[in-house]
Design a protein around this motif. Structure first.
Motif, short mmCIF file in Angstrom:
data_model
loop_
_atom_site.label_atom_id
_atom_site.label_comp_id
_atom_site.label_asym_id
_atom_site.label_seq_id
_atom_site.Cartn_x
_atom_site.Cartn_y
_atom_site.Cartn_z
N ALA A 1 0.83 -1.21 0.00
CA ALA A 1 0.00 0.00 0.00
C ALA A 1 0.87 1.26 0.00
O ALA A 1 0.54 2.25 -0.67
CB ALA A 1 -0.92 0.00 1.22
N GLU A 2 1.99 1.22 0.74
CA GLU A 2 2.89 2.38 0.76
C GLU A 2 3.56 2.57 -0.60
O GLU A 2 3.73 3.69 -1.08
CB GLU A 2 3.96 2.20 1.86
N ILE A 3 3.94 1.45 -1.22
CA ILE A 3 4.55 1.53 -2.55
C ILE A 3 3.55 2.09 -3.55
O ILE A 3 3.87 2.96 -4.36
CB ILE A 3 5.08 0.15 -2.98
N GLU A 4 2.31 1.62 -3.45
CA GLU A 4 1.30 2.12 -4.37
C GLU A 4 1.03 3.61 -4.12
O GLU A 4 0.84 4.38 -5.06
CB GLU A 4 -0.01 1.33 -4.29
N GLY A 5 1.06 4.02 -2.86
CA GLY A 5 0.86 5.44 -2.52
C GLY A 5 1.95 6.31 -3.14
O GLY A 5 1.66 7.38 -3.70
N ALA A 6 3.20 5.85 -3.05
CA ALA A 6 4.31 6.61 -3.64
C ALA A 6 4.15 6.66 -5.16
O ALA A 6 4.40 7.70 -5.80
CB ALA A 6 5.65 5.97 -3.26
N ALA A 7 3.73 5.54 -5.75
CA ALA A 7 3.51 5.49 -7.19
C ALA A 7 2.44 6.50 -7.60
O ALA A 7 2.57 7.21 -8.60
CB ALA A 7 3.10 4.08 -7.61
N ARG A 8 1.39 6.58 -6.77
CA ARG A 8 0.30 7.50 -7.08
C ARG A 8 0.80 8.96 -7.03
O ARG A 8 0.51 9.75 -7.92
CB ARG A 8 -0.82 7.30 -6.06
N SER A 9 1.59 9.28 -6.00
CA SER A 9 2.11 10.65 -5.88
C SER A 9 3.00 11.02 -7.05
O SER A 9 3.06 12.17 -7.45
CB SER A 9 2.92 10.80 -4.58
N ALA A 10 3.73 10.05 -7.57
CA ALA A 10 4.63 10.32 -8.69
C ALA A 10 3.90 10.14 -10.04
O ALA A 10 4.54 10.16 -11.09
CB ALA A 10 5.85 9.41 -8.62
N HIS A 11 2.58 9.96 -9.98
CA HIS A 11 1.75 9.84 -11.18
C HIS A 11 2.18 8.68 -12.07
O HIS A 11 2.12 8.78 -13.29
CB HIS A 11 1.75 11.16 -11.98
N ALA B 1 11.94 6.95 -10.17
CA ALA B 1 12.97 7.44 -9.23
C ALA B 1 12.36 8.40 -8.21
O ALA B 1 12.73 8.39 -7.03
CB ALA B 1 14.09 8.14 -10.02
N ILE B 2 11.42 9.22 -8.66
CA ILE B 2 10.76 10.15 -7.74
C ILE B 2 9.94 9.36 -6.71
O ILE B 2 10.01 9.64 -5.50
CB ILE B 2 9.87 11.14 -8.52
N ALA B 3 9.21 8.35 -7.16
CA ALA B 3 8.41 7.54 -6.24
C ALA B 3 9.29 6.87 -5.20
O ALA B 3 8.96 6.79 -4.01
CB ALA B 3 7.61 6.49 -7.02
N ARG B 4 10.47 6.38 -5.64
CA ARG B 4 11.44 5.76 -4.75
C ARG B 4 11.84 6.71 -3.63
O ARG B 4 11.91 6.34 -2.46
CB ARG B 4 12.68 5.45 -5.59
N THR B 5 12.10 7.94 -4.00
CA THR B 5 12.53 8.93 -3.01
C THR B 5 11.37 9.36 -2.12
O THR B 5 11.55 9.56 -0.92
CB THR B 5 13.16 10.14 -3.73
N LEU B 6 10.16 9.46 -2.68
CA LEU B 6 9.00 9.82 -1.86
C LEU B 6 8.74 8.73 -0.82
O LEU B 6 8.39 9.01 0.32
CB LEU B 6 7.76 10.05 -2.73
N LEU B 7 8.93 7.47 -1.22
CA LEU B 7 8.74 6.36 -0.28
C LEU B 7 9.78 6.40 0.84
O LEU B 7 9.46 6.14 2.01
CB LEU B 7 8.82 5.02 -1.03
#
Ligand code: ADP
Ligand code: ADP
Length: 232
Positions: free
Chosen positions: A111-121, A153-159
Motif C-alpha cells: 500500500a505504501e509503494i502504491e501510494g508513492a507510485a500515485r504521488s509520482a503519477h 525514481a521520484i516515487a522511490r525517493t518519496l517512499l
C-alpha cells in the motif's frame, strides 16, 4: 534539523585536474528549499553528488556539513539514510516498477509503494496497459521512457521520505503537463524538509527560499526569485 552548509568547497574530478567548483559557499536552512540554477556544465550536478557522497570533497578543499557535522566524518550509510536523491540519469533494475520503487526498503508495504507510485503519477502510464496496476507489480523489464523512469525514481525517493531531499533536474525528462503535475507533488513532498533543487529554468523554482545562480563553478548571483527576475 537538517541544516546543510557548503563551506568554501572546491572540487575537481581528478586530483590536479580542471577545477569544477571554486571556493563555493552557500547554506540551506533547516526545512527550506534552496534552488541552484545555471547553464549546463556549471557544476550543479557535481555539487549534488558531493552532498550525497558519490564523490568526496578532498581534504583541505573546504567541507560540507549537515547540522554542523562534516559529512566525511559520518558513515555513508547514515548520511544516505537522512538524504534522498533523484538523480538526473536514473538507472533502474531490470525488474518490476514496484520492485524498483521499494528497493532497499524491505519494510515498505504494497500500500505504501502504491501510494508513492500515485504521488509520482506512475498510474497514469500504467493505467494505459490492460492489467493496470498488476502490470506494474507483475511484469519485469517494463520498457519505460526516460520520463517514466524519472517518475519511478521520484516515487522511490518519496517512499524513503528522508528529512533532506536532492532533486537534480528531477522533472527535466517530462513533457510540460506532467512536469507541472510532478512539480506540485515535489513541492508538497519538500514542505518542511531541507531541499536542494537543481533546475535549468528559474520558472520552476518560484517557491525557493533562495536561488543560487552557478556559473563556471562559482556563485554568480543569489537571491529570491523576485529579486533575480528584477535584475534580469
Ligand atoms: P551541470 O549539472 O551544471 O550541467 P555538471 O556538474 O554535470 O554540470 O558538470 C560540470 C563539469 O564537470 C562539466 O564540465 C562536466 O563535463 C564535468 N564532469 C561532470 N561529471 C564528470 C565526471 N564524472 N568526470 C569528469 N568530469 C565530469
Ligand atoms: P537510496 O539512497 O534511495 O537507497 P542509492 O543510494 O542506491 O539509493 O542511490 C540513489 C540514486 O542515485 C539511485 O537512483 C542511483 O541510480 C543513483 N546513483 C547511484 N550511484 C550513482 C553515481 N555514482 N552517480 C550518480 N547517480 C548514482
Amino acid at each position: 534539523q537538517g541544516r546543510v552548509r557548503f563551506e568554501n568547497v572546491s572540487f575537481a574530478y581528478e586530483s590536479g585536474g580542471r577545477p569544477i567548483l571554486h571556493d563555493l559557499s552557500f547554506e540551506i536552512p533547516p526545512g527550506r528549499t534552496v534552488a541552484v540554477v545555471g547553464p549546463s556544465g556549471a557544476g550543479k550536478s557535481t555539487l549534488a553528488r558531493l552532498l550525497y557522497r558519490f564523490y568526496d570533497v578532498p581534504a583541505g578543499a573546504g567541507r560540507i556539513t549537515v547540522d554542523g557535522q562534516d559529512i566525511r566524518e559520518v558513515t555513508q550509510a547514515s548520511l544516505r539514510a537522512a538524504i534522498g536523491i533523484v538523480p538526473q540519469d536514473t538507472v533502474l533494475f531490470n525488474d518490476t516498477v514496484a520492485y524498483n520503487i521499494g528497493y532497499g526498503r524491505p519494510s515498505a508495504t504494497p500500500a505504501e509503494i502504491e501510494g508513492a507510485a500515485r504521488s509520482a503519477h506512475i498510474h497514469d502510464f500504467i493505467a494505459g496497459t490492460p492489467q493496470g496496476y498488476a502490470t506494474m507489480v507483475g511484469e519485469r523489464g517494463l520498457k519505460l521512457s526516460g520520463g517514466e523512469k524519472q517518475r519511478v525514481a521520484i516515487a522511490r525517493t518519496l517512499l524513503k521520505n528522508p528529512p533532506i531531499l536532492i532533486f537534480d533536474e528531477a522533472t527535466s525528462a517530462l513533457d510540460s503537463a506532467n512536469e507541472r503535475a510532478i512539480q506540485a507533488e515535489l513541492q508538497s513532498a519538500a514542505r518542511g524538509k531541507t531541499a536542494l533543487v537543481i533546475a535549468h529554468r528559474l520558472s520552476t523554482v518560484v517557491d525557493a527560499h533562495e536561488i543560487v545562480v552557478l556559473e563556471h563553478g562559482r556563485v554568480a548571483e543569489r537571491g529570491s526569485h523576485a529579486a533575480l527576475l528584477a535584475h534580469g
